[in-house]
Design an enzyme around this catalytic site. Structure first.
Site, PDB file in Angstrom:
ATOM      1  N   ARG A 156     -22.148   9.878  13.485  1.00 53.47           N
ATOM      2  CA  ARG A 156     -23.050   9.521  14.587  1.00 53.47           C
ATOM      3  C   ARG A 156     -22.296   9.090  15.838  1.00 53.47           C
ATOM      4  O   ARG A 156     -22.678   9.434  16.958  1.00 53.47           O
ATOM      5  CB  ARG A 156     -23.991   8.398  14.147  1.00 53.47           C
ATOM      6  CG  ARG A 156     -24.949   8.757  13.018  1.00 53.47           C
ATOM      7  CD  ARG A 156     -25.837   7.557  12.705  1.00 53.47           C
ATOM      8  NE  ARG A 156     -26.761   7.823  11.608  1.00 53.47           N
ATOM      9  CZ  ARG A 156     -26.510   7.558  10.335  1.00 53.47           C
ATOM     10  NH1 ARG A 156     -25.345   7.015  10.003  1.00 53.47           N
ATOM     11  NH2 ARG A 156     -27.401   7.829   9.396  1.00 53.47           N
ATOM     12  N   ILE A 157     -21.235   8.307  15.648  1.00 58.44           N
ATOM     13  CA  ILE A 157     -20.505   7.751  16.788  1.00 58.44           C
ATOM     14  C   ILE A 157     -19.391   8.690  17.251  1.00 58.44           C
ATOM     15  O   ILE A 157     -19.293   9.032  18.432  1.00 58.44           O
ATOM     16  CB  ILE A 157     -19.922   6.368  16.442  1.00 58.44           C
ATOM     17  CG1 ILE A 157     -21.059   5.399  16.096  1.00 58.44           C
ATOM     18  CG2 ILE A 157     -19.079   5.827  17.595  1.00 58.44           C
ATOM     19  CD1 ILE A 157     -20.596   4.127  15.422  1.00 58.44           C
ATOM     20  N   ASP A 177     -12.448  15.528   9.967  1.00 56.92           N
ATOM     21  CA  ASP A 177     -13.517  14.904   9.194  1.00 56.92           C
ATOM     22  C   ASP A 177     -13.586  15.619   7.852  1.00 56.92           C
ATOM     23  O   ASP A 177     -13.427  16.835   7.782  1.00 56.92           O
ATOM     24  CB  ASP A 177     -14.862  15.021   9.925  1.00 56.92           C
ATOM     25  CG  ASP A 177     -15.901  14.040   9.390  1.00 56.92           C
ATOM     26  OD1 ASP A 177     -16.149  14.036   8.163  1.00 56.92           O
ATOM     27  OD2 ASP A 177     -16.464  13.271  10.193  1.00 56.92           O
ATOM     28  N   PRO A 209     -15.945   4.838   8.028  1.00 55.57           N
ATOM     29  CA  PRO A 209     -16.371   3.595   7.381  1.00 55.57           C
ATOM     30  C   PRO A 209     -15.228   2.892   6.663  1.00 55.57           C
ATOM     31  O   PRO A 209     -14.176   3.493   6.389  1.00 55.57           O
ATOM     32  CB  PRO A 209     -17.435   4.071   6.385  1.00 55.57           C
ATOM     33  CG  PRO A 209     -17.012   5.464   6.043  1.00 55.57           C
ATOM     34  CD  PRO A 209     -16.450   6.034   7.325  1.00 55.57           C
ATOM     35  N   ALA A 236     -14.111   0.871  14.811  1.00 50.70           N
ATOM     36  CA  ALA A 236     -14.792   1.119  13.541  1.00 50.70           C
ATOM     37  C   ALA A 236     -14.729  -0.129  12.661  1.00 50.70           C
ATOM     38  O   ALA A 236     -15.557  -1.029  12.795  1.00 50.70           O
ATOM     39  CB  ALA A 236     -14.172   2.329  12.847  1.00 50.70           C
ATOM     40  N   ARG A 237     -13.734  -0.205  11.784  1.00 59.03           N
ATOM     41  CA  ARG A 237     -13.578  -1.346  10.893  1.00 59.03           C
ATOM     42  C   ARG A 237     -12.114  -1.766  10.837  1.00 59.03           C
ATOM     43  O   ARG A 237     -11.203  -0.940  10.835  1.00 59.03           O
ATOM     44  CB  ARG A 237     -14.070  -0.999   9.475  1.00 59.03           C
ATOM     45  CG  ARG A 237     -15.590  -0.873   9.367  1.00 59.03           C
ATOM     46  CD  ARG A 237     -16.274  -2.229   9.554  1.00 59.03           C
ATOM     47  NE  ARG A 237     -17.720  -2.155   9.402  1.00 59.03           N
ATOM     48  CZ  ARG A 237     -18.578  -1.954  10.392  1.00 59.03           C
ATOM     49  NH1 ARG A 237     -18.110  -1.786  11.623  1.00 59.03           N
ATOM     50  NH2 ARG A 237     -19.872  -1.933  10.168  1.00 59.03           N
ATOM     51  N   ASP A 261     -11.490  -3.235  18.687  1.00 62.23           N
ATOM     52  CA  ASP A 261     -12.726  -4.006  18.736  1.00 62.23           C
ATOM     53  C   ASP A 261     -12.998  -4.653  17.387  1.00 62.23           C
ATOM     54  O   ASP A 261     -14.010  -5.321  17.210  1.00 62.23           O
ATOM     55  CB  ASP A 261     -13.907  -3.102  19.127  1.00 62.23           C
ATOM     56  CG  ASP A 261     -15.197  -3.890  19.299  1.00 62.23           C
ATOM     57  OD1 ASP A 261     -15.171  -4.892  20.043  1.00 62.23           O
ATOM     58  OD2 ASP A 261     -16.217  -3.528  18.675  1.00 62.23           O
ATOM     59  N   GLU A 266     -10.938 -10.512  10.615  1.00 65.29           N
ATOM     60  CA  GLU A 266     -11.960 -11.057  11.508  1.00 65.29           C
ATOM     61  C   GLU A 266     -13.069 -11.840  10.818  1.00 65.29           C
ATOM     62  O   GLU A 266     -13.792 -12.588  11.471  1.00 65.29           O
ATOM     63  CB  GLU A 266     -12.611  -9.920  12.310  1.00 65.29           C
ATOM     64  CG  GLU A 266     -13.528  -9.024  11.509  1.00 65.29           C
ATOM     65  CD  GLU A 266     -14.141  -7.930  12.360  1.00 65.29           C
ATOM     66  OE1 GLU A 266     -15.366  -7.805  12.354  1.00 65.29           O
ATOM     67  OE2 GLU A 266     -13.380  -7.209  13.042  1.00 65.29           O
ATOM     68  N   HIS A 298     -15.479  -7.464  18.166  1.00 63.79           N
ATOM     69  CA  HIS A 298     -16.470  -6.610  17.493  1.00 63.79           C
ATOM     70  C   HIS A 298     -17.763  -6.529  18.306  1.00 63.79           C
ATOM     71  O   HIS A 298     -18.863  -6.781  17.806  1.00 63.79           O
ATOM     72  CB  HIS A 298     -16.766  -7.134  16.084  1.00 63.79           C
ATOM     73  CG  HIS A 298     -17.068  -6.043  15.117  1.00 63.79           C
ATOM     74  ND1 HIS A 298     -16.575  -6.023  13.832  1.00 63.79           N
ATOM     75  CD2 HIS A 298     -17.815  -4.918  15.230  1.00 63.79           C
ATOM     76  CE1 HIS A 298     -17.002  -4.943  13.197  1.00 63.79           C
ATOM     77  NE2 HIS A 298     -17.757  -4.259  14.030  1.00 63.79           N
TER      78      HIS A 298
END
Length: 332
Positions: A156-157, A177, A209, A236-237, A261, A266, A298
Site C-alpha cells: 500500500r505504501i 517485492d 512489515p 516502516a519498522r 522514522d 523505540e 514514528h
C-alpha cells in the site's frame, strides 16, 4: 447501550472519538493511560476495548480481560507484534488492527525525508543558524530526477512512494517485492533480488512489515552492497534495520545519510515526553545528534486523515466483534 473502553487516548483523538460515539450511539470512555496490570481493572463493565500502544501485555491482563467478558482488543495501528497471539487465542480474544489508515501520508513523508537528505537539509539549517549563508560544495546537491530509487516492498505504501518518485520527479525507480504487483510495473521495474535492486540506487527506501524473517534484514552485508554515497530511508519498522551496522556504514562514508522514522529500541519512547530525563540509550542519542541522520518519532502517518481512520476503523472492528464474534480486520 454498548460501551467501549479506550486506552492510550491522545488529545487529537478526542474529536473523532466523540463524532463516532454520537453517530453509533455507543458510550466511549477515554483513558490516557495504557493498558497494563495496574489499569486492566478499569475495563470491568465495558463491552469492548481499544488500545494504542506497543508495550507487551502480561498474561494476567489477557486473563482478566477474558474474566471481565471482553471478547476482543482493537489495536489502533497497523503493527500488532506486541501482542501474544497464542495467549489471545487461549483467552478467546480477537485481536484486530488497522492495516491501512493513510498510506499516502506515510508515502508523502518518506519522499519528503528523501528530499531533505539529498538536499542536505540538516547541514543547510545548521549553517544558517550560525549566520553562514555561503554557497559551498558541502551543500551542493543533485536533482531527484537524475537519481535512481530502489523501493523495497511495494504494498500500500511502497507502491505510492514509487509512483511519486517516477511520475512526480521523473526518477528511474526499481523495486523488489516477494509478491510483485502488475499495476506497479507501469512506473517501476522489479528486480530479481533485493541485492539487484539496491546495488546502483541513490535512494533506498524500505516498506515491509516487521517479521522474524525481516529482523535486521538491513545489516552490515546489505549496507555493503549499496552504492557508495546512497541515502537510506526507513519509515516502516525499526527492527528491520541493524542500527549499529547503519551507523558503521555512515561512519565509513558508504552511506551519505539516513532518515529514520522508526527505531529498533523505540518501544516505551515513541511517543513519550523525555524532556526531563536522561536517555539511557547511547545509540539513540547518537542518531539524534548526527548531522547525517534525520530521526523522527514514528510520525510519518501523523495526519488528521490517519488519526481519524485509526479511530473509526478500530471502533468499527470493536463493534463488529461485539455483535458478530469476529472481524474482517482480525489478525489472529
Amino acid at each position: 447501550m454498548k460501551s467501549i473502553k479506550l486506552f492510550g487516548v491522545r488529545e487529537e483523538d478526542i474529536p473523532f472519538i466523540n463524532e463516532w460515539s454520537e453517530k453509533n450511539q455507543v458510550l466511549v470512555d477515554l483513558d490516557s493511560d495504557i493498558l497494563s496490570l495496574e489499569t486492566v481493572d478499569r475495563v470491568k463493565g465495558f463491552d469492548g476495548v481499544s488500545l494504542s500502544q506497543q508495550i507487551e501485555l502480561d498474561e494476567t491482563v489477557y486473563k482478566k480481560l477474558h474474566d471481565y467478558g471482553i471478547k476482543q482488543i482493537a489495536q489502533r495501528s497497523a503493527g500488532f507484534d506486541s501482542y501474544n497471539l497464542e495467549l489471545a487465542k487461549q483467552y478467546e480474544l480477537v485481536i484486530t488492527n488497522v492495516p491501512s489508515y493513510s498510506p499516502n501520508s506515510i508515502a508523502e513523508y518518506t519522499v519528503s525525508q528523501a528530499l531533505n537528505l539529498i538536499r542536505n537539509f540538516n547541514d543547510i539549517q545548521n549553517k544558517t543558524a550560525t549566520y553562514d549563508f555561503r554557497w559551498q560544495p558541502s551543500i551542493l546537491s543533485r536533482s531527484i530526477k537524475d537519481l535512481k530509487v530502489a523501493v523495497i516492498g511495494t504494498g500500500r505504501i511502497g507502491s505510492i512512494v514509487g509512483k511519486i518518485f517516477a511520475e512526480g520527479f521523473g526518477s528511474e525507480v526499481v523495486a523488489y517485492d516477494i509478491e510483485p504487483q502488475i499495476s506497479c510495473e507501469a512506473y517501476l521495474t522489479y528486480q530479481e533480488s533485493m541485492s539487484e535492486a539496491i546495488k546502483d540506487a541513490d535512494i533506498v527506501t524500505v516498506h515491509i512489515p516487521a517479521t522474524k524473517e525481516n529482523t535486521y534484514l538491513f545489516n552490515e552485508a546489505v549496507f555493503a552492497e549499496m552504492k557508495t554515497g546512497a541515502v537510506f530511508i526507513n519509515c516502516a519498522r525499526g527492527t528491520i534495520v541493524d542500527t549499529k551496522a547503519l551507523i558503521d556504514a555512515l561512519n565509513s562514508g558508504k552511506l551519505k545519510g539516513a532518515a529514520l522514522d522508526t527505531y529498533e529500541g523505540e518501544k516505551g519512547l515513541f511517543p513519550s515526553d523525555q524532556r526531563n530525563t536522561q536517555l539511557d540509550d547511547a545509540v539513540l542519542v547518537e542518531l539524534i545528534e548526527r548531522q547525517d541522520v534525520i530521526l523522527s518519532p514514528h510520525i510519518a502517518f501523523y495526519t488528521d486523515a490517519a488519526v481519524k481512520n485509526l479511530i473509526v476503523d478500530a471502533l468499527d472492528a470493536t463493534l463488529e466483534v461485539i455483535y458478530t464474534g469476529d472481524s474482517k480486520l482480525r489478525v489472529n
